[in-house]
Write a protein that holds these residues in place. Structure first.
Motif, mmCIF file in Angstrom:
data_model
loop_
_atom_site.group_PDB
_atom_site.id
_atom_site.type_symbol
_atom_site.label_atom_id
_atom_site.label_comp_id
_atom_site.label_asym_id
_atom_site.label_seq_id
_atom_site.Cartn_x
_atom_site.Cartn_y
_atom_site.Cartn_z
ATOM 1 N N SER A 225 29.466 36.707 33.992
ATOM 2 C CA SER A 225 30.271 37.013 35.178
ATOM 3 C C SER A 225 31.563 36.203 35.188
ATOM 4 C CB SER A 225 29.456 36.730 36.444
ATOM 5 O OG SER A 225 28.273 37.502 36.476
ATOM 6 N N PHE A 290 35.418 37.812 44.303
ATOM 7 C CA PHE A 290 34.461 37.303 43.326
ATOM 8 C C PHE A 290 34.427 35.786 43.278
ATOM 9 C CE2 PHE A 290 35.587 41.547 41.847
ATOM 10 C CZ PHE A 290 34.333 42.102 41.653
ATOM 11 N N GLN A 291 34.878 35.133 44.334
ATOM 12 C CA GLN A 291 34.887 33.671 44.341
ATOM 13 C C GLN A 291 33.470 33.109 44.289
ATOM 14 O OE1 GLN A 291 36.588 31.970 47.858
ATOM 15 N NE2 GLN A 291 36.560 29.877 47.076
ATOM 16 N N ARG A 292 32.568 33.713 45.056
ATOM 17 C CA ARG A 292 31.189 33.221 45.062
ATOM 18 C C ARG A 292 30.534 33.428 43.701
ATOM 19 N NH1 ARG A 292 27.504 34.814 50.088
ATOM 20 N NH2 ARG A 292 29.154 33.519 51.002
ATOM 21 N N THR A 293 30.804 34.567 43.077
ATOM 22 C CA THR A 293 30.254 34.812 41.739
ATOM 23 C C THR A 293 30.790 33.802 40.742
ATOM 24 O OG1 THR A 293 30.102 37.180 42.244
ATOM 25 C CG2 THR A 293 30.013 36.537 39.925
ATOM 26 N N THR A 295 31.887 30.748 41.396
ATOM 27 C CA THR A 295 31.316 29.431 41.683
ATOM 28 C C THR A 295 29.884 29.329 41.170
ATOM 29 O OG1 THR A 295 32.703 29.292 43.670
ATOM 30 C CG2 THR A 295 30.850 27.773 43.507
ATOM 31 N N ARG A 296 29.096 30.376 41.382
ATOM 32 C CA ARG A 296 27.716 30.352 40.891
ATOM 33 C C ARG A 296 27.658 30.301 39.380
ATOM 34 N NH1 ARG A 296 24.931 35.055 44.715
ATOM 35 N NH2 ARG A 296 24.990 33.881 46.690
ATOM 36 N N THR A 299 28.602 26.696 38.147
ATOM 37 C CA THR A 299 27.627 25.665 38.479
ATOM 38 C C THR A 299 26.210 26.020 38.017
ATOM 39 O OG1 THR A 299 27.280 26.669 40.662
ATOM 40 C CG2 THR A 299 28.946 24.933 40.474
#
Length: 304
Positions: A225, A290-293, A295-296, A299
């Motif tokens: 991703s 897609f910021q959350r994708t 970040t996940r 990390t």
């Protein structure tokens, strides 16, 4: 009796004093900031201002009239909202078409490059082909070649096969370039994949394709991703190769349209700012969606 009481009380006093000395914290349980912390904070603030300043100038100058810009300069706020610059850029370059061209090229490159990277990395990292280290080194060197060195050979090749001034020429070039980086990254990741998991899947009767798509692909999905997002943004912002191979107006991308418009004699600062603002909005929206994708994915490897 008095001595005994004093003796018993001393550890408690010392313990209390120790707690007070060890607990020299500010409110909320946070330690007091040192000089280095304040220096780093000041540096971060200055860096943020330097980064935000160009966006601020683009934003305020996009909604000015040429007369307002001449009177107040680039730093003054607009006296009234003026959309002439945005409308002029929108109509001159047919902005929706340029956005679609950029989106189609960047999207196809991101998907194809990740797919090819997965297949290459599976063969190199999991298959353990001979000369694995040299192959990975070649993929790394492919990313170090400047684009200027590729222009003439690619121009001659695409002219011969009839793909010059075709969006697929740019898609093919950037798919190869991005896949080289993706192969280098994923082959290192797949090379550390637990062999026990692969052997267990093989004992259960899974074929190589089933191991790839049902075992390796789900586990590496966060990394893939991140690669899709980066490949999309990198391809969207590319300028030199699209400028060289997409000469017709209907095939140009957003960065090329902005640069071509800046060479127009009728161009003014407000229209230039409006073009930069409109060119920035799609990538900004894509990043926010897609910021959350992202970040996940970044990390995912930090926490087991």
């Amino acid at each position: 009796m008095t001595v005994t009481t004093a003796t018993k009380g001393r550890p408690a006093d010392l313990e209390g004093g120790g707690v007070r000395r060890r607990g020299a914290k500010g409110r909320g349980g946070m330690t007091k900031r040192r000089g280095v912390d304040w220096l780093l904070l000041a540096f971060a603030i200055v860096a943020a201002i330097v980064i935000i300043a160009p966006f601020y100038l683009i934003l305020i100058n996009s909604f000015k009239s040429p007369a307002d810009y001449s009177n107040g300069g680039p730093l003054a706020l607009p006296t009234a909202l003026n959309f002439d610059g945005i409308i002029a850029f929108w109509e001159r370059v047919n902005f929706p078409q340029k956005v679609w061209n950029s989106f189609f090229i960047a999207g196809m490159v991101a998907l194809l490059a990740v797919l090819i990277s997965v297949l290459n990395a599976f063969a190199i990292g999991i298959g353990r082909v001979r000369g694995r280290s040299w192959i990975v080194l070649l993929f790394l060197l492919a990313n170090l070649l400047p684009q200027e060195a590729l222009l003439y050979p690619l121009y001659y090749m695409f002219r011969e096969v009839g793909l010059y001034n075709n969006v697929w020429s740019v898609i093919i070039v950037f798919t190869v370039i991005q896949a080289a980086f993706g192969t280098y990254l994923l082959s290192s990741v797949y090379g550390t994949f637990p062999r026990e998991v692969l052997e267990a899947a093989a004992i259960d009767g899974a074929t190589r394709w089933q191991i790839l798509w049902r075992v390796i692909f789900p586990i590496s999905r966060p990394t893939l991703s991140v690669l899709v997002i980066f490949f999309f943004i990198w391809t969207w912002n590319e300028f030199l190769i699209p400028l060289t191979f997409l000469v017709s107006n209907e095939n140009q991308t957003v960065p090329v349209a902005i640069s071509v418009l800046q060479g127009d004699r009728l161009m003014d600062v407000t229209t230039t700012s409006a073009s930069a603002l409109l060119g920035l909005i799609p990538t900004l929206l894509f990043f926010l969606i897609f910021q959350r994708t992202l970040t996940r994915g970044i990390t995912a490897g930090a926490v087991k």
